[in-house]
Design a protein around this motif. Structure first.
Motif, PDB file in Angstrom:
ATOM      1  N   PRO A  75       0.804  -1.221   0.000  1.00 21.59           N
ATOM      2  CA  PRO A  75       0.000   0.000   0.000  1.00 21.59           C
ATOM      3  C   PRO A  75       0.842   1.280   0.000  1.00 21.59           C
ATOM      4  O   PRO A  75       1.783   1.409   0.787  1.00 21.59           O
ATOM      5  CB  PRO A  75      -0.832  -0.092   1.276  1.00 21.59           C
ATOM      6  CG  PRO A  75      -0.439  -1.334   1.978  1.00 21.59           C
ATOM      7  CD  PRO A  75       0.603  -2.025   1.192  1.00 21.59           C
ATOM      8  N   ALA A  76       0.503   2.181  -0.876  1.00 22.40           N
ATOM      9  CA  ALA A  76       1.179   3.478  -0.947  1.00 22.40           C
ATOM     10  C   ALA A  76       0.983   4.226   0.363  1.00 22.40           C
ATOM     11  O   ALA A  76      -0.114   4.278   0.907  1.00 22.40           O
ATOM     12  CB  ALA A  76       0.616   4.293  -2.111  1.00 22.40           C
ATOM     13  N   GLY A  77       2.077   4.762   0.886  1.00 25.00           N
ATOM     14  CA  GLY A  77       2.017   5.517   2.127  1.00 25.00           C
ATOM     15  C   GLY A  77       2.242   4.671   3.364  1.00 25.00           C
ATOM     16  O   GLY A  77       2.305   5.201   4.470  1.00 25.00           O
ATOM     17  N   SER A  78       2.379   3.358   3.200  1.00 26.29           N
ATOM     18  CA  SER A  78       2.706   2.514   4.345  1.00 26.29           C
ATOM     19  C   SER A  78       4.215   2.639   4.603  1.00 26.29           C
ATOM     20  O   SER A  78       4.960   3.107   3.738  1.00 26.29           O
ATOM     21  CB  SER A  78       2.297   1.074   4.067  1.00 26.29           C
ATOM     22  OG  SER A  78       2.977   0.558   2.937  1.00 26.29           O
ATOM     23  N   GLU A 102      -2.325   6.178   0.157  1.00 23.95           N
ATOM     24  CA  GLU A 102      -3.667   5.645  -0.024  1.00 23.95           C
ATOM     25  C   GLU A 102      -4.136   5.042   1.294  1.00 23.95           C
ATOM     26  O   GLU A 102      -3.319   4.605   2.107  1.00 23.95           O
ATOM     27  CB  GLU A 102      -3.695   4.580  -1.123  1.00 23.95           C
ATOM     28  CG  GLU A 102      -2.918   3.318  -0.778  1.00 23.95           C
ATOM     29  CD  GLU A 102      -2.917   2.293  -1.899  1.00 23.95           C
ATOM     30  OE1 GLU A 102      -3.627   2.457  -2.898  1.00 23.95           O
ATOM     31  OE2 GLU A 102      -2.180   1.301  -1.763  1.00 23.95           O
ATOM     32  N   PRO A 103      -5.438   5.027   1.529  1.00 30.31           N
ATOM     33  CA  PRO A 103      -5.933   4.349   2.736  1.00 30.31           C
ATOM     34  C   PRO A 103      -5.665   2.847   2.645  1.00 30.31           C
ATOM     35  O   PRO A 103      -5.745   2.262   1.562  1.00 30.31           O
ATOM     36  CB  PRO A 103      -7.440   4.619   2.707  1.00 30.31           C
ATOM     37  CG  PRO A 103      -7.629   5.739   1.742  1.00 30.31           C
ATOM     38  CD  PRO A 103      -6.503   5.652   0.762  1.00 30.31           C
ATOM     39  N   VAL A 124     -10.084  -7.013  10.480  1.00 36.13           N
ATOM     40  CA  VAL A 124      -9.306  -5.779  10.387  1.00 36.13           C
ATOM     41  C   VAL A 124      -8.682  -5.503  11.744  1.00 36.13           C
ATOM     42  O   VAL A 124      -9.338  -5.558  12.771  1.00 36.13           O
ATOM     43  CB  VAL A 124     -10.187  -4.604   9.917  1.00 36.13           C
ATOM     44  CG1 VAL A 124      -9.430  -3.280  10.012  1.00 36.13           C
ATOM     45  CG2 VAL A 124     -10.673  -4.841   8.488  1.00 36.13           C
ATOM     46  N   PHE A 125      -7.401  -5.184  11.734  1.00 35.05           N
ATOM     47  CA  PHE A 125      -6.673  -4.897  12.965  1.00 35.05           C
ATOM     48  C   PHE A 125      -6.390  -3.401  13.094  1.00 35.05           C
ATOM     49  O   PHE A 125      -6.492  -2.839  14.161  1.00 35.05           O
ATOM     50  CB  PHE A 125      -5.364  -5.689  12.973  1.00 35.05           C
ATOM     51  CG  PHE A 125      -4.601  -5.600  14.257  1.00 35.05           C
ATOM     52  CD1 PHE A 125      -4.971  -6.378  15.343  1.00 35.05           C
ATOM     53  CD2 PHE A 125      -3.506  -4.764  14.397  1.00 35.05           C
ATOM     54  CE1 PHE A 125      -4.290  -6.319  16.552  1.00 35.05           C
ATOM     55  CE2 PHE A 125      -2.800  -4.696  15.596  1.00 35.05           C
ATOM     56  CZ  PHE A 125      -3.193  -5.478  16.663  1.00 35.05           C
ATOM     57  N   GLY A 126      -6.017  -2.770  11.980  1.00 35.40           N
ATOM     58  CA  GLY A 126      -5.703  -1.339  11.997  1.00 35.40           C
ATOM     59  C   GLY A 126      -6.119  -0.668  10.710  1.00 35.40           C
ATOM     60  O   GLY A 126      -6.182  -1.300   9.667  1.00 35.40           O
ATOM     61  N   ARG A 127      -6.447   0.606  10.820  1.00 34.58           N
ATOM     62  CA  ARG A 127      -6.797   1.428   9.649  1.00 34.58           C
ATOM     63  C   ARG A 127      -5.814   2.582   9.567  1.00 34.58           C
ATOM     64  O   ARG A 127      -5.545   3.232  10.584  1.00 34.58           O
ATOM     65  CB  ARG A 127      -8.226   1.942   9.780  1.00 34.58           C
ATOM     66  CG  ARG A 127      -9.253   0.840   9.830  1.00 34.58           C
ATOM     67  CD  ARG A 127     -10.683   1.397   9.969  1.00 34.58           C
ATOM     68  NE  ARG A 127     -11.649   0.333  10.153  1.00 34.58           N
ATOM     69  CZ  ARG A 127     -12.134  -0.435   9.181  1.00 34.58           C
ATOM     70  NH1 ARG A 127     -11.746  -0.249   7.950  1.00 34.58           N
ATOM     71  NH2 ARG A 127     -12.996  -1.389   9.457  1.00 34.58           N
TER      72      ARG A 127
END
Length: 155
Positions: A121-124, A133-134, A148-151
């Motif tokens: 993911p972009a931005g990770s 990106e989210p 889901v663990f984290g957003r």
């Protein structure tokens, strides 16, 4: 202190000091160590490793041509794979998972086999140059299901 209670003598306090000093390190947090498996040609993995080191982790890096056996050994399905796999304790950390999520995983100790940031993911962490990106991090439970663990980045 009641008047009838004797105050501790200096000798008693000095005798207790070595025991207190010995107890100190036992109360310290355990070292944050992991092994990261990556391919020799992937550059973004180095960015993630730098992120983890900056967050206080000691990371041993092992380069492998094929990471599929590592992922299979730790129960990470191909659909949740990324470009590197780290191992910390009984957990696999798949891909560009933020250090805060790894710390939370180890603090909560859920019945799970891995934590993944699927894809790249972009931005990770390590993927900042690709934009932003989210994305979510996904916990892979022992029965193979996920949640889901984290957003991150506004998801």
């Amino acid at each position: 202190m009641p008047a009838s209670s004797p105050s501790p003598s200096r000798r008693a306090l000095l005798t207790a000091l070595p025991a207190l000093a010995f107890a100190g390190p036992a109360l310290a947090a355990p070292p944050k160590r992991m092994t990261a498996y990556k391919t020799p040609w992937c550059g973004c993995c180095g960015g993630w490793i730098a992120h983890m080191r900056q967050a206080g982790w000691t990371v041993e890096v092992v380069e492998r041509e094929d990471l599929a056996p590592i992922r299979a050994q730790h129960g990470v399905p191909d659909r949740l794979a990324s470009c590197h796999t780290a191992v910390v304790g009984a957990y696999a950390i798949e891909g560009h998972v933020p250090a805060g999520d790894v710390d939370r995983l180890l603090s909560e100790r859920p019945a799970a086999r891995a934590l993944s940031a699927p894809g790249m993911p972009a931005g990770s962490p390590g993927m900042e140059a690709a934009g932003r990106e989210p994305y979510t991090t996904v916990l892979i439970l022992n029965d193979g299901s996920t949640r889901v663990f984290g957003r991150h980045n506004g998801t």
